[in-house]
Design a protein around this motif. Structure first.
Motif, PDB file in Angstrom:
ATOM      1  N   THR A 283     -12.188  16.750   1.790  1.00 46.73           N
ATOM      2  CA  THR A 283     -11.184  15.733   2.113  1.00 46.73           C
ATOM      3  C   THR A 283      -9.935  16.399   2.670  1.00 46.73           C
ATOM      4  O   THR A 283      -9.447  17.393   2.121  1.00 46.73           O
ATOM      5  N   ASP A 284      -9.415  15.856   3.766  1.00 48.21           N
ATOM      6  CA  ASP A 284      -8.248  16.447   4.416  1.00 48.21           C
ATOM      7  C   ASP A 284      -7.071  16.534   3.448  1.00 48.21           C
ATOM      8  O   ASP A 284      -6.781  15.589   2.717  1.00 48.21           O
ATOM      9  N   HIS A 285      -6.394  17.670   3.481  1.00 52.10           N
ATOM     10  CA  HIS A 285      -5.274  17.908   2.576  1.00 52.10           C
ATOM     11  C   HIS A 285      -4.204  16.823   2.706  1.00 52.10           C
ATOM     12  O   HIS A 285      -3.665  16.347   1.697  1.00 52.10           O
ATOM     13  N   HIS A 286      -3.906  16.420   3.926  1.00 54.21           N
ATOM     14  CA  HIS A 286      -2.838  15.435   4.126  1.00 54.21           C
ATOM     15  C   HIS A 286      -3.237  14.064   3.589  1.00 54.21           C
ATOM     16  O   HIS A 286      -2.384  13.298   3.115  1.00 54.21           O
ATOM     17  N   LEU A 287      -4.530  13.750   3.645  1.00 57.90           N
ATOM     18  CA  LEU A 287      -4.983  12.485   3.083  1.00 57.90           C
ATOM     19  C   LEU A 287      -4.867  12.503   1.563  1.00 57.90           C
ATOM     20  O   LEU A 287      -4.463  11.503   0.952  1.00 57.90           O
ATOM     21  N   VAL A 288      -5.200  13.636   0.943  1.00 64.21           N
ATOM     22  CA  VAL A 288      -5.040  13.742  -0.509  1.00 64.21           C
ATOM     23  C   VAL A 288      -3.564  13.627  -0.883  1.00 64.21           C
ATOM     24  O   VAL A 288      -3.201  12.937  -1.850  1.00 64.21           O
ATOM     25  N   ALA A 289      -2.685  14.278  -0.108  1.00 60.36           N
ATOM     26  CA  ALA A 289      -1.244  14.177  -0.378  1.00 60.36           C
ATOM     27  C   ALA A 289      -0.763  12.739  -0.229  1.00 60.36           C
ATOM     28  O   ALA A 289       0.042  12.245  -1.032  1.00 60.36           O
ATOM     29  N   ALA A 290      -1.249  12.038   0.791  1.00 58.16           N
ATOM     30  CA  ALA A 290      -0.872  10.637   0.977  1.00 58.16           C
ATOM     31  C   ALA A 290      -1.353   9.782  -0.186  1.00 58.16           C
ATOM     32  O   ALA A 290      -0.644   8.876  -0.647  1.00 58.16           O
ATOM     33  N   ALA A 291      -2.543  10.074  -0.674  1.00 57.27           N
ATOM     34  CA  ALA A 291      -3.076   9.318  -1.814  1.00 57.27           C
ATOM     35  C   ALA A 291      -2.226   9.520  -3.055  1.00 57.27           C
ATOM     36  O   ALA A 291      -2.001   8.583  -3.833  1.00 57.27           O
ATOM     37  N   HIS A 292      -1.727  10.749  -3.261  1.00 55.11           N
ATOM     38  CA  HIS A 292      -0.852  10.996  -4.413  1.00 55.11           C
ATOM     39  C   HIS A 292       0.492  10.280  -4.247  1.00 55.11           C
ATOM     40  O   HIS A 292       1.041   9.753  -5.225  1.00 55.11           O
ATOM     41  N   TRP A 293       1.034  10.262  -3.020  1.00 51.32           N
ATOM     42  CA  TRP A 293       2.293   9.535  -2.817  1.00 51.32           C
ATOM     43  C   TRP A 293       2.104   8.050  -3.124  1.00 51.32           C
ATOM     44  O   TRP A 293       2.946   7.425  -3.794  1.00 51.32           O
ATOM     45  N   LEU A 294       1.003   7.476  -2.644  1.00 50.19           N
ATOM     46  CA  LEU A 294       0.757   6.053  -2.889  1.00 50.19           C
ATOM     47  C   LEU A 294       0.556   5.794  -4.377  1.00 50.19           C
ATOM     48  O   LEU A 294       1.006   4.764  -4.907  1.00 50.19           O
ATOM     49  N   ALA A 295      -0.092   6.717  -5.076  1.00 49.89           N
ATOM     50  CA  ALA A 295      -0.261   6.583  -6.523  1.00 49.89           C
ATOM     51  C   ALA A 295       1.088   6.556  -7.234  1.00 49.89           C
ATOM     52  O   ALA A 295       1.316   5.751  -8.139  1.00 49.89           O
ATOM     53  N   ALA A 296       2.007   7.453  -6.810  1.00 56.54           N
ATOM     54  CA  ALA A 296       3.338   7.474  -7.417  1.00 56.54           C
ATOM     55  C   ALA A 296       4.121   6.212  -7.087  1.00 56.54           C
ATOM     56  O   ALA A 296       4.905   5.726  -7.905  1.00 56.54           O
ATOM     57  N   HIS A 297       3.919   5.680  -5.910  1.00 54.33           N
ATOM     58  CA  HIS A 297       4.667   4.488  -5.493  1.00 54.33           C
ATOM     59  C   HIS A 297       4.157   3.222  -6.172  1.00 54.33           C
ATOM     60  O   HIS A 297       4.939   2.426  -6.699  1.00 54.33           O
ATOM     61  N   ASP A 298       2.834   3.036  -6.183  1.00 54.20           N
ATOM     62  CA  ASP A 298       2.258   1.765  -6.640  1.00 54.20           C
ATOM     63  C   ASP A 298       1.712   1.808  -8.054  1.00 54.20           C
ATOM     64  O   ASP A 298       1.555   0.752  -8.673  1.00 54.20           O
ATOM     65  N   GLY A 299       1.368   2.989  -8.563  1.00 48.86           N
ATOM     66  CA  GLY A 299       0.629   3.016  -9.814  1.00 48.86           C
ATOM     67  C   GLY A 299      -0.694   2.294  -9.631  1.00 48.86           C
ATOM     68  O   GLY A 299      -1.371   2.453  -8.616  1.00 48.86           O
ATOM     69  N   LEU A 300      -1.062   1.480 -10.611  1.00 45.05           N
ATOM     70  CA  LEU A 300      -2.276   0.667 -10.491  1.00 45.05           C
ATOM     71  C   LEU A 300      -1.973  -0.759 -10.067  1.00 45.05           C
ATOM     72  O   LEU A 300      -2.885  -1.579  -9.955  1.00 45.05           O
ATOM     73  N   ALA A 301      -0.699  -1.056  -9.797  1.00 38.77           N
ATOM     74  CA  ALA A 301      -0.307  -2.430  -9.495  1.00 38.77           C
ATOM     75  C   ALA A 301      -0.470  -2.786  -8.023  1.00 38.77           C
ATOM     76  O   ALA A 301      -0.292  -3.945  -7.653  1.00 38.77           O
ATOM     77  N   GLY A 302      -0.805  -1.794  -7.191  1.00 36.71           N
ATOM     78  CA  GLY A 302      -0.908  -2.058  -5.760  1.00 36.71           C
ATOM     79  C   GLY A 302      -2.147  -1.444  -5.163  1.00 36.71           C
ATOM     80  O   GLY A 302      -3.259  -1.651  -5.643  1.00 36.71           O
ATOM     81  N   GLN A 303      -1.946  -0.642  -4.128  1.00 38.25           N
ATOM     82  CA  GLN A 303      -3.042  -0.079  -3.361  1.00 38.25           C
ATOM     83  C   GLN A 303      -3.276   1.390  -3.720  1.00 38.25           C
ATOM     84  O   GLN A 303      -2.411   2.055  -4.285  1.00 38.25           O
ATOM     85  N   ALA A 304      -4.454   1.873  -3.355  1.00 39.87           N
ATOM     86  CA  ALA A 304      -4.819   3.273  -3.533  1.00 39.87           C
ATOM     87  C   ALA A 304      -5.689   3.690  -2.357  1.00 39.87           C
ATOM     88  O   ALA A 304      -6.228   2.846  -1.635  1.00 39.87           O
ATOM     89  N   VAL A 305      -5.813   4.988  -2.164  1.00 40.12           N
ATOM     90  CA  VAL A 305      -6.680   5.519  -1.120  1.00 40.12           C
ATOM     91  C   VAL A 305      -8.074   5.734  -1.693  1.00 40.12           C
ATOM     92  O   VAL A 305      -8.239   6.446  -2.690  1.00 40.12           O
ATOM     93  N   ASP A 306      -9.060   5.122  -1.068  1.00 36.37           N
ATOM     94  CA  ASP A 306     -10.448   5.304  -1.482  1.00 36.37           C
ATOM     95  C   ASP A 306     -10.845   6.748  -1.179  1.00 36.37           C
ATOM     96  O   ASP A 306     -10.791   7.178  -0.019  1.00 36.37           O
ATOM     97  N   PRO A 307     -11.251   7.539  -2.190  1.00 25.82           N
ATOM     98  CA  PRO A 307     -11.550   8.953  -1.937  1.00 25.82           C
ATOM     99  C   PRO A 307     -12.827   9.168  -1.137  1.00 25.82           C
ATOM    100  O   PRO A 307     -13.053  10.272  -0.631  1.00 25.82           O
ATOM    101  N   VAL A 308     -13.645   8.140  -1.000  1.00 26.54           N
ATOM    102  CA  VAL A 308     -14.888   8.263  -0.234  1.00 26.54           C
ATOM    103  C   VAL A 308     -14.670   7.919   1.229  1.00 26.54           C
ATOM    104  O   VAL A 308     -15.063   8.660   2.132  1.00 26.54           O
ATOM    105  N   THR A 309     -13.980   6.800   1.490  1.00 29.67           N
ATOM    106  CA  THR A 309     -13.806   6.333   2.865  1.00 29.67           C
ATOM    107  C   THR A 309     -12.458   6.679   3.465  1.00 29.67           C
ATOM    108  O   THR A 309     -12.297   6.669   4.682  1.00 29.67           O
ATOM    109  N   GLY A 310     -11.453   6.936   2.618  1.00 28.57           N
ATOM    110  CA  GLY A 310     -10.093   7.170   3.098  1.00 28.57           C
ATOM    111  C   GLY A 310      -9.325   5.901   3.376  1.00 28.57           C
ATOM    112  O   GLY A 310      -8.160   5.956   3.791  1.00 28.57           O
ATOM    113  N   ASP A 311      -9.924   4.735   3.142  1.00 25.51           N
ATOM    114  CA  ASP A 311      -9.264   3.449   3.393  1.00 25.51           C
ATOM    115  C   ASP A 311      -8.403   3.051   2.205  1.00 25.51           C
ATOM    116  O   ASP A 311      -8.612   3.507   1.072  1.00 25.51           O
TER     117      ASP A 311
END
Length: 379
Positions: A283-311
């Motif tokens: 998985t691309d490093h920048h996509l993993v970093a983006a997924a962590h930023w979104l996790a910090a922003h939304d927690g479980l109350a919003g969106q997340a990056v699918d680790p399989v598709t990247g969507d």
């Protein structure tokens, strides 16, 4: 132990001989009971900790922080018991020292910046990195899962890295800072990422590659030593474990035990994949970093990056993907019933960030949020 937990746990006697151990370290904030501001009380608190617990309680970076650590083991009931004794003992020690123990990612209230603990290494860090450290302290949770072979452990890091952001989201527990809502579920994550060696773990070719990167980072000045390798997962410098260090300290023991169960099952799943010859996704490093930023922003109350598709997908859907992926290992370790039960509680009550915001919305008082955090911290 919370009502209903005991019957969800398979007896330890049923354990298979090749199961892997798990242990947990938790960091807490010491606060003024009247103002809620962080206070430099750690030495006074340590003096009050019962003698039988002191070997599992230690200093952290700032004098407004304190850390507990469980012994490693196979049985989550024993882990829960150990952490419960430590949380209760340290909470009572804090009260005896005129402070308050809060299980929160960073301090919600404004106040003077507590100094760092008086250790030469910490003073060197301040001298080198200057204003990266101001604030009440950042409090995380570290899960240690037993993997003895460092070459295999590096492969485990590759396999688990795309899934760590959703665990990051599940631990979000620091929405308030300096008396206001930050707009993030985990503001601790934003403060922590200021350190130059904080990052998602890169894809690693071998243990030699891992060691070479550490040496190069130290030579660059980004790190003073290997203890400053703040990747979201790493090989422990002290134990034969994979150390997963992605989240805020959890508000309650229920949350802590759920995350520990999922981390162990994720590592065990990686080991099974390695044994079967399945390669880790690159998985691309920048996509993993983006997924962590979104996790910090939304927690479980919003969106997340699918680790399989990247969507982008609803965070709870991605968390359930993780649970489905690691379900065989949850079952093999006797954790499936407990994890299912605690996952239902998390879905019902929300993450720590959601609970804090719910208390504030109901009362309009950050003092009520602190009261609730102190109650949950007691174990």
């Amino acid at each position: 132990m919370a009502p209903g937990v005991a019957e969800q746990v398979r007896p330890a006697e049923a354990a298979e001989p090749d199961l892997i151990t798990v242990g947990v370290e938790e960091e807490f904030l010491l606060a003024d009971p009247a103002t809620g501001a962080a206070v430099p009380a750690v030495h006074a608190v340590l003096d009050q900790v019962p003698a039988e617990l002191r070997g599992q309680v230690q200093l952290e970076f700032q004098t407004s922080q304190i850390e507990i650590g469980s012994p490693p083991g196979l049985d989550l009931t024993a882990l829960r018991h150990s952490l419960g004794l430590l949380r209760t003992g340290v909470a009572e020690a804090a009260e005896a020292a005129g402070a308050r123990l809060l299980a929160v990612g960073t301090g919600p209230m404004p106040g003077p910046v507590p100094p760092v603990v008086d250790k030469p290494r910490y003073h060197r860090m301040i001298e080198q990195y200057r204003l990266l450290a101001p604030g009440p302290g950042t409090n995380g949770m570290h899960v240690h899962v037993g993997v003895g072979d460092p070459e295999v452990a590096v492969q485990v890091l590759n396999h688990i890295r795309p899934w760590l952001p959703i665990l990051h989201a599940a631990t979000a527990n620091s929405p308030f800072y300096e008396g206001q809502d930050t707009g993030y579920a985990s503001w601790r994550s934003m403060l922590w990422e200021r350190w130059p060696s904080t990052a998602p773990t890169p894809y690693l070719e071998s243990y030699a590659h891992y060691q070479k990167l550490i040496d190069q980072l130290i030579a660059s000045g980004v790190m003073l030593d290997d203890g400053m390798l703040y990747w979201y997962s790493r090989l422990s410098a002290s134990y034969p474990t994979v150390e997963i260090r992605i989240g805020d300290v959890c508000p309650s023991l229920d949350d802590t035990i759920l995350i520990a169960a999922l981390c162990r099952a994720l590592v065990a799943t990686a080991l099974a994949d390695i044994d079967a010859g399945r390669e880790a996704p690159r998985t691309d490093h920048h996509l993993v970093a983006a997924a962590h930023w979104l996790a910090a922003h939304d927690g479980l109350a919003g969106q997340a990056v699918d680790p399989v598709t990247g969507d982008r997908r609803p965070a709870w859907r991605v968390l359930r993907q993780l649970v489905d992926r690691v379900r065989p290992q949850l079952d093999r370790h006797g954790d499936l019933g407990l994890a299912t039960y605690l996952l239902g509680k998390l879905h019902s009550h929300g993450t720590g960030a959601e609970r804090q915001r719910a208390v504030y919305e109901r009362t309009g008082q950050l003092s009520a949020v602190l009261d609730d955090l102190a109650r949950q911290a007691r174990g």
